[in-house]
Write a protein that holds these residues in place. Structure first.
Motif, short mmCIF file in Angstrom:
data_model
loop_
_atom_site.label_atom_id
_atom_site.label_comp_id
_atom_site.label_asym_id
_atom_site.label_seq_id
_atom_site.Cartn_x
_atom_site.Cartn_y
_atom_site.Cartn_z
N ILE A 68 -51.09 -10.50 -29.34
CA ILE A 68 -49.84 -10.75 -28.96
C ILE A 68 -49.91 -11.92 -28.37
O ILE A 68 -50.25 -12.14 -27.28
N LYS A 85 -48.50 4.99 -27.14
CA LYS A 85 -47.18 4.88 -28.01
C LYS A 85 -46.59 6.30 -28.00
O LYS A 85 -45.31 6.23 -27.96
N ARG A 107 -38.00 3.15 -24.27
CA ARG A 107 -39.45 3.12 -24.15
C ARG A 107 -40.05 2.85 -23.16
O ARG A 107 -40.93 3.58 -22.40
N ASN A 165 -47.79 -6.74 -24.95
CA ASN A 165 -46.19 -7.01 -25.07
C ASN A 165 -45.63 -6.74 -23.77
O ASN A 165 -44.23 -6.92 -23.56
N ALA A 196 -41.48 -3.70 -35.44
CA ALA A 196 -42.71 -4.48 -35.48
C ALA A 196 -43.87 -3.79 -34.97
O ALA A 196 -43.86 -3.33 -33.85
N THR A 197 -44.99 -3.71 -35.46
CA THR A 197 -46.29 -3.04 -34.87
C THR A 197 -47.39 -4.02 -35.01
O THR A 197 -47.59 -4.85 -36.11
N SER A 198 -48.26 -3.81 -34.15
CA SER A 198 -49.58 -4.60 -34.28
C SER A 198 -50.62 -3.50 -34.54
O SER A 198 -51.76 -3.80 -34.52
N GLY A 199 -50.29 -2.14 -34.68
CA GLY A 199 -51.08 -1.16 -35.16
C GLY A 199 -50.85 0.14 -34.57
O GLY A 199 -50.81 1.25 -35.26
N ASP A 200 -50.20 0.07 -33.31
CA ASP A 200 -49.97 1.63 -33.07
C ASP A 200 -48.60 1.90 -32.41
O ASP A 200 -48.15 3.11 -33.04
N PHE A 251 -48.22 -10.52 -35.86
CA PHE A 251 -47.55 -9.47 -35.02
C PHE A 251 -46.13 -10.20 -34.58
O PHE A 251 -45.23 -9.60 -34.73
N GLY A 290 -46.11 1.36 -34.51
CA GLY A 290 -45.57 1.84 -35.96
C GLY A 290 -46.02 3.02 -36.54
O GLY A 290 -45.11 4.01 -36.81
N ASN A 292 -39.16 -0.64 -30.76
CA ASN A 292 -40.06 -1.24 -29.80
C ASN A 292 -39.80 -1.24 -28.48
O ASN A 292 -38.64 -0.80 -28.13
N SER A 293 -40.61 -1.69 -27.51
CA SER A 293 -40.46 -1.72 -26.08
C SER A 293 -39.23 -2.58 -25.58
O SER A 293 -38.97 -2.63 -24.53
N SER A 341 -54.29 -4.33 -31.45
CA SER A 341 -53.05 -4.01 -31.08
C SER A 341 -52.72 -4.92 -29.94
O SER A 341 -51.29 -4.94 -29.64
N1 LIG Z 1 -49.33 -3.14 -29.53
C1 LIG Z 1 -48.05 -2.74 -30.21
C2 LIG Z 1 -47.01 -3.92 -30.44
C3 LIG Z 1 -45.71 -3.58 -30.25
O1 LIG Z 1 -45.44 -3.30 -28.91
P1 LIG Z 1 -44.18 -2.44 -28.47
O2 LIG Z 1 -44.68 -1.76 -27.21
O3 LIG Z 1 -43.19 -3.34 -27.92
O4 LIG Z 1 -43.67 -1.44 -29.09
C4 LIG Z 1 -48.25 -1.78 -31.51
O5 LIG Z 1 -49.16 -1.26 -31.46
O6 LIG Z 1 -47.38 -2.15 -32.33
#
Ligand SMILES: N[C@@H](CCOP(=O)(O)O)C(=O)O
Ligand SMILES: Cc1ncc(COP(=O)(O)O)c(C=O)c1O
Length: 479
Positions: A323, A121, A235, A266, A148-152, A203, A154, A229-230, A320
């Motif tokens: 989703i 990211k 992004r 995602n 919103a994040t699932s871990g990375d 997420f 953010g 987010n993407s 991460s």
């Molecule tokens: N795996 C992602 C989820 C959000 O994805 P994004 O690329 O749409 O920002 C994360 O780590 O938050």
């Protein structure tokens, strides 16, 4: 370059407007009116460029409302060996995304996770931080980013935006679902412009809130809500660059082809690969890898897109990628259905109402082969075995998401033409997922000295139910 919405909204904004705007007003996603085609002469000229110059050459195709000299300064400031400093010993950090070969010329890792938060990211987010700063200053505006994040995403966004005076970040994360390291990376930040909100859900619940807030036009305008987010085109645009860089690293001439395997959730990362291919990059195969949350693998195998409910979404050791509603998939389907925005709007009406769609048997799905995309999925046992095998066979430690990629790359190797190098995108470093590394290898992953002990720092996070109105109130009280 003008942009259109996948759902057909009439406006045709330029890059800087969609950078700040995120989602299109009709809930669709922005894409260029057409993809720029790269000539053979351009490809030849790009082969020897540094990462920053390559980024400039590619981004100039998509960003025509920032003067060239300013865009160059932004790319030069972003893509430096000091920022992307965590390359493996022996690999050249100056390449920004070096290739680490497991089998020379055959199977390699495209190192995308050498930036400050140890995940891919950072490749786009560092650029976004600088683009936001530039555009906001030029316009005399501020922005409140809701993500919103699932871990990375953010931590990458927060590291890229911390301390930027015109930007506030409100980041939603799924409570208790990320690794201890990921939580510490985000929640230990004490910067005044960073707000972490842990929602008691998955997420996808967090992503739904981001979309609901962004779709409230009055709220979005009044509180200047932006996206990192993407769903934000910037992004995806930034992620296109490393497909070209990886191609040049893995081949000697532009007559050759390459294949990529992309750990996916995602659909943002692989969407960038799809667009690089549409631009003319000689990609023989794009292999999509999922974890147990296999909604995308199901689509490419069957033509059915069936987002899962929160209760059906697995909490896995590649968190991460946990989703079940892949936001960028809409961009791909737009191309798959011949850029028919009415059709996309109809399909996503069903998705947004909690349903599914089935393209199997349609003329569109019959053309899926044109996109050179195949898929596979992994599981906890598969990723643990892969981490072990890669370490034993090649002496290389990989993280759980990259392991899903390598596992699926092996499964799908038969779909790659003979002699074509296969690059697996390394989407995070093992330090982020120590628990599974211990399980697989019986040892701790290495971590950069500057990140030692972050789990022991004080944390600042607000716990909240997945409630759109509560999130809006939280924002209103702080801006
Ligand atoms: N795996 C992602 C989820 C959000 O994805 P994004 O690329 O749409 O920002 C994360 O780590 O938050
Ligand atoms: C480490 C890691 N790998 C893979 C993915 C999947 O990437 P995408 O969502 O772009 O498909 C993500 C996040 O989305 C991630 O953080």
């Amino acid at each position: 370059m003008k942009y259109l919405s996948t759902r057909g909204h009439a406006a045709r904004p330029e890059f800087c407007d969609i950078l700040l705007g995120g989602l299109a007003p009709d809930g669709g996603l922005y894409l260029p009116e057409s993809y720029p085609r790269i000539s053979r002469a351009e490809l030849d000229a790009w082969r020897s460029l540094s990462y920053a110059d390559l980024a400039l050459a590619i981004l100039s195709k998509f960003i025509t409302d920032i003067p060239a000299a300013d865009l160059k300064a932004i790319c030069d400031k972003t893509y430096t060996a000091e920022i992307y400093r965590f390359a493996r010993p022996g690999d050249d950090a100056a390449e920004i995304t070096p290739v680490h070969w497991l089998e020379a010329g055959k199977l390699g890792l495209l190192e995308l996770s050498n930036g400050p938060t140890l995940a891919f990211k950072d490749m786009a987010m560092q650029l976004l931080g600088n683009l936001f700063e530039y555009v906001l200053e030029r316009r005399g505006e501020t922005i409140n980013i809701l993500g919103a994040t699932s871990g990375d995403t953010g931590s990458a966004a927060e590291y890229a935006m911390r301390g930027k005076h015109a930007v506030r970040v409100f980041m939603l994360s799924p409570h208790g679902k990320m690794s201890a390291f990921q939580r510490a990376q985000m929640y230990s930040l004490q910067d005044e412009n960073i707000y972490n909100i842990a929602v008691t859900g998955m997420f996808d619940d967090a992503q739904d809130i981001v979309k609901a807030v962004s779709n409230d036009a009055a709220f979005k305008a009044k509180y200047k809500i932006g996206a990192v987010n993407s769903i934000n085109w910037a992004r995806v645009a930034a992620q296109i660059v490393y497909y070209f860089k990886g191609y040049f690293a893995a081949t000697r001439s532009n007559d050759e082809q390459v294949a990529f395997c992309v750990p996916s959730g995602n659909f943002g990362n692989i969407c960038a690969g799809h667009i690089a291919r549409q631009m003319g990059l000689p990609i023989a195969r794009l292999i999509l890898a999922t974890n147990e949350n296999d909604v995308l693998d199901e689509f490419f195998r069957t033509g059915v897109y069936r987002p899962r409910k929160a209760a059906e979404t697995h909490v896995t050791s590649s968190p991460s990628m946990d989703i079940s509603k892949a936001s960028n998939f809409e961009r791909f389907v737009f191309d798959l259905v011949g850029r028919d925005s009415k059709r996309v709007a109809e399909l996503w009406k069903a998705v947004d109402a909690g349903g599914a769609f089935d393209l199997s048997g349609s003329a569109d799905f019959a053309r899926i082969g044109d996109f050179a995309l195949v898929s596979g999925c992994s599981s906890h046992a598969g990723r643990v075995a892969t981490i072990r095998k890669v370490f034993e066979q090649y002496g290389t430690m990989i993280d759980t998401h990259t392991a899903d990629g390598v596992k699926v790359a092996w499964d799908c190797a038969g779909s790659v033409p003979a002699g074509v190098p296969l690059l697996v995108l390394e989407t995070a470093l093992p330090a982020k997922f120590a628990e599974t590394i211990r399980e697989a290898l019986g040892r701790e992953p290495e971590r950069p000295a500057e990140l030692e002990g972050i789990e022991n720092l004080p944390q600042r996070v607000e716990l909240m139910a997945p409630d759109v109105e509560a999130v809006k109130r939280f924002i209103v009280e702080r801006v």
